[in-house]
Enzyme design. Structure first.
Site, mmCIF file in Angstrom:
data_model
loop_
_atom_site.group_PDB
_atom_site.id
_atom_site.type_symbol
_atom_site.label_atom_id
_atom_site.label_comp_id
_atom_site.label_asym_id
_atom_site.label_seq_id
_atom_site.Cartn_x
_atom_site.Cartn_y
_atom_site.Cartn_z
ATOM 1 N N LYS A 185 -7.251 20.685 -0.579
ATOM 2 C CA LYS A 185 -6.549 19.498 -1.117
ATOM 3 C C LYS A 185 -7.522 18.621 -1.918
ATOM 4 C CE LYS A 185 -4.100 16.006 -1.995
ATOM 5 N NZ LYS A 185 -3.168 16.060 -3.120
ATOM 6 N N CYS A 198 -5.288 8.872 -5.447
ATOM 7 C CA CYS A 198 -5.676 10.251 -5.118
ATOM 8 C C CYS A 198 -6.905 10.752 -5.870
ATOM 9 C CB CYS A 198 -4.484 11.165 -5.360
ATOM 10 S SG CYS A 198 -3.172 10.853 -4.173
HETATM 11 N N1 LIG Z 1 0.421 8.524 -3.554
HETATM 12 C C1 LIG Z 1 0.438 9.807 -3.868
HETATM 13 O O1 LIG Z 1 1.000 10.226 -4.879
HETATM 14 C C2 LIG Z 1 -0.221 10.820 -2.965
HETATM 15 C C3 LIG Z 1 -0.134 12.162 -3.315
HETATM 16 C C4 LIG Z 1 -0.716 13.101 -2.494
HETATM 17 C C5 LIG Z 1 -1.393 12.707 -1.356
HETATM 18 N N2 LIG Z 1 -1.501 11.376 -1.050
HETATM 19 C C6 LIG Z 1 -2.202 11.013 0.192
HETATM 20 O O2 LIG Z 1 -1.210 10.612 1.117
HETATM 21 C C7 LIG Z 1 -1.706 9.554 1.931
HETATM 22 C C8 LIG Z 1 -0.813 8.343 1.795
HETATM 23 O O3 LIG Z 1 -0.859 7.876 0.469
HETATM 24 P P1 LIG Z 1 0.138 6.749 -0.038
HETATM 25 O O4 LIG Z 1 -0.014 6.698 -1.514
HETATM 26 O O5 LIG Z 1 1.486 6.960 0.555
HETATM 27 O O6 LIG Z 1 -0.537 5.455 0.614
HETATM 28 P P2 LIG Z 1 0.151 4.024 0.766
HETATM 29 O O7 LIG Z 1 -0.971 3.052 0.826
HETATM 30 O O8 LIG Z 1 1.214 3.847 -0.255
HETATM 31 O O9 LIG Z 1 0.854 4.108 2.178
HETATM 32 C C9 LIG Z 1 0.172 4.088 3.387
HETATM 33 C C10 LIG Z 1 0.950 3.181 4.324
HETATM 34 O O10 LIG Z 1 0.345 3.276 5.611
HETATM 35 C C11 LIG Z 1 0.477 2.004 6.223
HETATM 36 N N3 LIG Z 1 -0.442 1.915 7.365
HETATM 37 C C12 LIG Z 1 -1.769 1.631 7.364
HETATM 38 N N4 LIG Z 1 -2.240 1.641 8.630
HETATM 39 C C13 LIG Z 1 -1.182 1.933 9.443
HETATM 40 C C14 LIG Z 1 -1.022 2.087 10.837
HETATM 41 N N5 LIG Z 1 -2.037 1.929 11.674
HETATM 42 N N6 LIG Z 1 0.211 2.359 11.299
HETATM 43 C C15 LIG Z 1 1.259 2.528 10.460
HETATM 44 N N7 LIG Z 1 1.160 2.399 9.131
HETATM 45 C C16 LIG Z 1 -0.029 2.108 8.621
HETATM 46 C C17 LIG Z 1 0.184 1.032 5.093
HETATM 47 O O11 LIG Z 1 0.676 -0.257 5.377
HETATM 48 C C18 LIG Z 1 0.901 1.709 3.920
HETATM 49 O O12 LIG Z 1 2.221 1.229 3.746
HETATM 50 C C19 LIG Z 1 -3.146 9.323 1.480
HETATM 51 O O13 LIG Z 1 -4.005 10.087 2.270
HETATM 52 C C20 LIG Z 1 -3.152 9.834 0.060
HETATM 53 O O14 LIG Z 1 -4.435 10.238 -0.340
HETATM 54 C C21 LIG Z 1 -0.911 10.435 -1.817
#
Ligand SMILES: NC(=O)c1ccc[n+]([C@@H]2O[C@H](COP(=O)([O-])OP(=O)(O)OC[C@H]3O[C@@H](n4cnc5c(N)ncnc54)[C@H](O)[C@@H]3O)[C@@H](O)[C@H]2O)c1
Length: 431
Positions: free
Chosen positions: A212, A266
């Site tokens: 990844k 990302c």
């Molecule tokens: N955004 C993308 O397009 C994308 C694509 C592929 C992979 N990812 C991966 O997926 C993961 C999430 O990314 P994202 O963009 O959704 O992040 P994001 O920041 O939009 O969402 C993460 C959420 O987790 C919440 N959070 C933090 N601590 C918490 C806890 N203890 N309990 C519950 N909720 C909690 C935050 O408030 C936030 O709303 C990351 O590892 C990212 O690298 C993201």
């Protein structure tokens, strides 16, 4: 039908949670942001996702009404209701350093509520080795249960692109590995509810975790290469966009599109998930680090394209910025190169007014209409394509802009034909 608990309701977690509930699962979404939880339970989200044309706002309202989705802030309570736990809380990177705290916190909560027979599926992007070396011992310590014996544990990478989440959860091939074959099988069954594309099963979770990170870095490197080509082409007076289309007629060449930088959660973060492990293993990642620096430098390069066209001193210049999101048609402006372009311009002394109808965040330099951005500006810099911006409304822009010198457009998106723009009285500077 399965009961799913989704930890993290952000760009990945919310559409993934709804993807399960749309297919009949009972889903409890957990997020520590109380305002977000309240908004979601009221059917409010700023995300720009849709499934087969149906906006996420409508999907959210339908799933709330059907009682198949609810958001809560209390992770412990959610754990009591569900036996399939998915974690989408990421690892933030600040000043090139990763911060494990949110992921550790969420896994502690999961561990404390873990029951015999539960499945924990990690979908966050992580430092290779994290699930086995950090998450598993934490879950075992907090729960007193044994992974692979009392509960199932697996890792599957998340590959979606924002804006295409529902489609890609369903149709993007996925990769998966578990702590043991039973965990892999359990996770496969869960994922298969949403994912219709092939789900590749790897021998070890580390393979999927590292793949990844490397998938993301490979795109960062490819973009850095074409951004470097863009600088060369500019110096030589060759159009990079034309060059890319010509080079890509070669069957084995696929140059990506140059741009003002690489943003979002990302791609820019990915290297900083690999570097800590590389340091531990004493492996030098020179090419990858160089590529990151090239992309990180692009906003400064773009800001310089603006500055060199100014008809007045930077301290007297007004610049309109079109688009603040980290990429086209996104509402996500986290780690957006547009912000770096803006800071470079502000640091040089310019007054900046930026318009992006998709980005909900407020900034001092952000305005609510294209008129406010363009009025009295000496130049426009186009950084992101967005619905809601009529980039071709050139006569109106010209009418509103300052005539101190020739109004100019810096186009990082290959939107404008030089003849057209010059004919409307603008100078055009392409990437
Ligand atoms: N955004 C993308 O397009 C994308 C694509 C592929 C992979 N990812 C991966 O997926 C993961 C999430 O990314 P994202 O963009 O959704 O992040 P994001 O920041 O939009 O969402 C993460 C959420 O987790 C919440 N959070 C933090 N601590 C918490 C806890 N203890 N309990 C519950 N909720 C909690 C935050 O408030 C936030 O709303 C990351 O590892 C990212 O690298 C993201």
């Amino acid at each position: 039908m399965k009961k799913v608990c989704m930890f993290g309701l952000g760009f990945v977690g919310l559409p993934l949670a709804l993807s399960f509930s749309m297919r009949g699962c009972e889903v409890v979404g957990v997020d520590i942001e109380a305002d977000l939880v309240e908004d979601l339970n009221n059917g409010v989200t700023h995300h720009l996702e849709n499934y087969e044309g149906k906006p996420i706002q409508e999907i959210l309202s339908e799933q709330l009404a059907a009682g198949r989705f609810k958001a809560i802030a209390n992770g412990a309570a959610a754990m009591q209701e569900c036996d399939n736990i998915i974690v989408t809380v990421g690892i933030p990177v600040e000043d090139y350093e990763h911060d494990m705290t949110p992921l550790i916190e969420v896994c502690r909560t999961v561990g404390q509520g873990l029951k015999m027979g539960d499945l924990v599926l990690i979908r966050s992007t992580v430092i290779p080795g994290t699930t086995k070396d950090i998450i598993m011992p934490l879950l075992e310590k907090e729960s007193g249960l044994k992974a692979g014996v009392d509960f199932y544990l697996a890792y599957s990478s998340e590959r979606i692109a924002e804006g295409k989440a529902f489609h890609e959860f369903e149709n993007m091939p996925a990769a998966l590995a578990g702590i043991n074959p039973e965990s892999t099988q359990k996770a496969f069954e869960l994922m298969s509810i949403v994912t219709k594309a092939p789900i590749a099963q790897a021998s070890r979770m580390e393979v999927v975790e590292a793949a990844k990170v490397m998938e993301n870095i490979s795109r960062d490197v490819d973009i850095a290469m074409v951004n470097e080509f863009a600088k060369f082409c500019k110096a030589m007076g060759v159009d990079i966009f034309e060059l890319v289309s010509i080079a890509n007629t070669h069957d084995r060449v696929n140059l990506l599109t140059p741009g003002p930088g690489v943003g979002g959660y990302c791609l820019p973060n990915a290297l900083f998930y690999l570097l800590p492990k590389a340091k531990e293993l004493d492996v030098n990642l020179e090419l990858l680090s160089t590529a990151r620096r090239v992309n990180e430098d692009m906003p400064r390069y773009v800001a310089n394209l603006v500055l060199r066209n100014l008809p007045v001193a930077p301290g007297l210049a007004k610049i309109a910025v079109f688009g603040l999101a980290m990429k086209d048609y996104s509402n996500d402006d986290r780690v957006s190169p547009a912000h770096s372009v803006v800071s470079n311009l502000i640091d040089a002394g310019c007054e900046v007014k930026a318009f992006d109808p998709a980005v909900p965040e407020d900034y001092d330099f952000k305005v609510d209409s294209i008129e406010d951005a363009v009025k009295d500006a000496h130049g426009i810099v186009v950084l992101t394509k967005q619905n809601g911006i009529d980039y071709m409304d050139l006569d109106r822009f010209y009418g509103l802009m300052s005539k101190e010198g020739t109004p100019f457009i810096v186009d990082t998106k290959n939107l404008y034909e030089p003849e057209l723009v010059n004919g409307k009285g603008f100078k055009l500077e392409r990437l």
